[in-house]
Scaffold this motif. Structure first.
Motif, mmCIF file in Angstrom:
data_model
loop_
_atom_site.group_PDB
_atom_site.id
_atom_site.type_symbol
_atom_site.label_atom_id
_atom_site.label_comp_id
_atom_site.label_asym_id
_atom_site.label_seq_id
_atom_site.Cartn_x
_atom_site.Cartn_y
_atom_site.Cartn_z
ATOM 1 N N ARG A 209 0.839 -1.057 -0.069
ATOM 2 C CA ARG A 209 -0.017 0.220 -0.211
ATOM 3 C C ARG A 209 0.775 1.140 -0.042
ATOM 4 O O ARG A 209 0.399 2.250 -0.735
ATOM 5 C CB ARG A 209 -0.986 0.013 1.275
ATOM 6 C CG ARG A 209 -1.812 -1.162 1.090
ATOM 7 C CD ARG A 209 -2.941 -1.083 -0.154
ATOM 8 N NE ARG A 209 -3.638 -2.080 0.011
ATOM 9 C CZ ARG A 209 -4.473 -2.299 -0.869
ATOM 10 N NH1 ARG A 209 -4.604 -1.721 -2.200
ATOM 11 N NH2 ARG A 209 -5.745 -3.323 -1.168
ATOM 12 N N ARG A 210 2.091 1.187 0.652
ATOM 13 C CA ARG A 210 2.884 2.362 0.715
ATOM 14 C C ARG A 210 3.412 2.649 -0.798
ATOM 15 O O ARG A 210 3.437 3.621 -1.375
ATOM 16 C CB ARG A 210 4.127 2.368 1.726
ATOM 17 C CG ARG A 210 3.263 2.367 3.261
ATOM 18 C CD ARG A 210 4.370 2.206 4.244
ATOM 19 N NE ARG A 210 5.396 3.399 4.389
ATOM 20 C CZ ARG A 210 5.041 4.428 5.034
ATOM 21 N NH1 ARG A 210 4.001 4.504 5.706
ATOM 22 N NH2 ARG A 210 6.014 5.604 5.111
ATOM 23 N N GLU A 211 3.936 1.670 -1.446
ATOM 24 C CA GLU A 211 4.231 1.786 -2.662
ATOM 25 C C GLU A 211 2.877 2.286 -3.884
ATOM 26 O O GLU A 211 3.543 3.083 -4.562
ATOM 27 C CB GLU A 211 4.826 0.450 -3.470
ATOM 28 C CG GLU A 211 6.007 -0.031 -2.979
ATOM 29 C CD GLU A 211 6.587 -1.731 -3.576
ATOM 30 O OE1 GLU A 211 5.578 -2.180 -4.105
ATOM 31 O OE2 GLU A 211 7.601 -2.023 -3.005
ATOM 32 N N GLU A 212 1.908 1.661 -3.443
ATOM 33 C CA GLU A 212 0.635 2.091 -4.500
ATOM 34 C C GLU A 212 0.715 3.667 -4.094
ATOM 35 O O GLU A 212 0.261 4.621 -4.982
ATOM 36 C CB GLU A 212 -0.494 1.580 -3.901
ATOM 37 C CG GLU A 212 -1.975 1.997 -4.372
ATOM 38 C CD GLU A 212 -3.041 1.249 -3.588
ATOM 39 O OE1 GLU A 212 -3.868 2.294 -3.255
ATOM 40 O OE2 GLU A 212 -2.962 0.319 -3.341
ATOM 41 N N LEU A 213 0.791 4.303 -2.839
ATOM 42 C CA LEU A 213 0.697 5.671 -2.797
ATOM 43 C C LEU A 213 1.708 6.473 -3.004
ATOM 44 O O LEU A 213 1.643 7.653 -2.673
ATOM 45 C CB LEU A 213 0.006 5.778 -1.321
ATOM 46 C CG LEU A 213 -1.247 5.196 -0.864
ATOM 47 C CD1 LEU A 213 -1.537 5.231 0.813
ATOM 48 C CD2 LEU A 213 -2.431 5.573 -1.541
ATOM 49 N N GLY A 214 2.860 5.904 -3.329
ATOM 50 C CA GLY A 214 3.788 6.740 -3.716
ATOM 51 C C GLY A 214 4.728 7.326 -2.624
ATOM 52 O O GLY A 214 5.478 8.163 -2.581
ATOM 53 N N LEU A 215 4.647 6.518 -1.409
ATOM 54 C CA LEU A 215 5.536 7.149 -0.201
ATOM 55 C C LEU A 215 6.836 6.695 -0.318
ATOM 56 O O LEU A 215 7.327 5.642 -0.755
ATOM 57 C CB LEU A 215 4.771 6.486 1.167
ATOM 58 C CG LEU A 215 3.186 6.994 1.277
ATOM 59 C CD1 LEU A 215 2.818 6.148 2.140
ATOM 60 C CD2 LEU A 215 3.275 8.189 2.035
ATOM 61 N N VAL A 216 7.746 8.074 -0.023
ATOM 62 C CA VAL A 216 9.008 7.547 0.167
ATOM 63 C C VAL A 216 9.458 7.132 1.529
ATOM 64 O O VAL A 216 8.537 7.125 2.391
ATOM 65 C CB VAL A 216 9.812 9.044 -0.143
ATOM 66 C CG1 VAL A 216 9.579 9.323 -1.366
ATOM 67 C CG2 VAL A 216 9.564 10.121 0.805
#
Length: 382
Positions: A209-216
């Motif tokens: 989910r963090r990859e999906e939301l583009g979080l660094v």
């Protein structure tokens, strides 16, 4: 063991993580024969309570459910408050349960349940209750007529036959003692809980989910979720978040927005590039976003999503409802009463003054010790 769940005093909503969804699921997974009898009340389009046609089907977790029609009693309003259903005694007898859990007792057909217990004293009968001053009896007619006369009469009828009266909060315990005359010795704290993901499930969901939301890597994720009606204070959270541009974070907003506030909230969300509106998500997807979160934000009304967020190890930004303060504070809460306090907490997080990893560990401890639905479900087997 044969376990029957009665959702006749309330709604049953398919696909949600409410108590009446999860307990039958776990009973089933534990190898028991489980059935649900439910009203036709449910969410329509995930926005508002409404009614569907009576029918029989199997839940997404493999539990048979039968939705019973109401017996008409005067007007539609009186019918849905009286809550009488046809052939409830016969429905129970056909299943022949060892344990019955009635989710609340405010329905006339409770008298059929009591009659079945009288005829089969070996059956264990439990009730939980969600009634409190915050959500029940909120006007004079409801409190003094519906609760203190009608529902009190039904509860008093049931009390001699109950193993335990399971209160989801201390506020519920107080409401039931004061308005229904429930003896305190019969009550037992039975909190709304959640499913605790395994470490592997948590890590996979968080990464996905963090990859999906583009979080660094050093960017925080805040999550706010639920039916986004005014009492949720979504607008206050969005304004407070916008007031702290130095906070390196994204705010994921999940849920359905009532038509009357849609334009306002969407405008607020669109004005801040850090806000992501994800719309409504089913319970499994929501749990994955909670695993990905570094803070769950619930500055308004009570919601069972809070307990799910704790089970996902989230620190919680929360309005200090008295039941929350008394029952759930394991040192994992950031208490906020209004928009000013929300802004102040977010500023402290931005400045590194809040130890989020410590709050996360405390949420994990709260989940293990208090909220694990597998432990709560097992209390029905003893």
């Amino acid at each position: 063991m044969r376990i029957l769940h009665l959702c006749l005093s309330c709604f049953y909503i398919d696909g949600y993580n409410y108590q009446e969804n999860i307990l039958p699921r776990i009973n089933h997974e534990d190898g028991h024969d489980v059935r649900i009898l439910a009203s036709t009340e449910t969410y329509v389009d995930n926005l508002h309570l409404g009614y569907v046609e009576p029918r029989e089907y199997v839940t997404e977790y493999g539990v048979p459910i039968k939705r019973l029609p109401y017996v008409k009693v005067g007007t539609h309003f009186s019918t849905i408050k009286f809550r009488k259903y046809p052939h409830v005694y016969e429905e129970i007898a056909a299943f022949a349960p060892d344990v019955i859990l009635s989710h609340d007792l405010g329905y006339w057909s409770l008298l059929d349940v009591i009659r079945y217990k009288q005829d089969h004293p070996e059956v264990k009968l439990y009730s939980d209750t969600h009634a409190d001053y915050y959500t029940s009896g909120t006007n004079w007619l409801s409190l003094h007529v519906l609760h203190r006369i009608f529902y009190r009469h039904l509860v008093q009828k049931a009390l001699p036959y109950l193993e335990k009266y399971l209160c989801i909060s201390d506020e519920c315990r107080r409401f039931n003692i004061e308005n229904y005359g429930v003896p305190e010795s019969l009550t037992e704290f039975y909190p709304l809980g959640g499913m605790i993901p395994s470490p592997e499930e948590y890590d996979m969901a968080r990464q996905r989910r963090r990859e999906e939301l583009g979080l660094v890597p050093d960017e925080l994720l805040l999550v706010h979720a639920g039916k986004l009606e005014p009492a949720k204070k979504t607008d206050s959270l969005l304004r407070a978040f916008a007031a702290v541009p130095e906070l390196k974070a994204k705010l994921a907003v999940i849920g359905s927005i009532p038509v009357e506030t849609q334009s306002q909230l969407r405008a607020q969300m669109d004005s801040d590039s850090r806000v992501i509106y994800l719309g409504w998500k089913n319970s499994d997807d929501l749990m994955e976003y909670l695993c990905a979160a570094d803070l769950y934000c619930q500055p308004g009304k009570v919601s069972a999503i809070m307990q799910n967020a704790v089970c996902a190890g989230c620190p919680i930004l929360l309005y200090p409802h008295s039941g929350y303060v008394k029952d759930y504070d394991y040192g994992n809460m950031l208490w906020v009463r209004d928009e000013t306090e929300i802004t102040a907490v977010l500023q402290e997080i931005a400045c590194g003054k809040v130890d989020l990893p410590a709050l996360q560990r405390n949420s994990q401890r709260c989940a293990r010790e208090l909220l694990d639905y597998r432990t709560l479900a097992a209390r029905l087997y003893r």
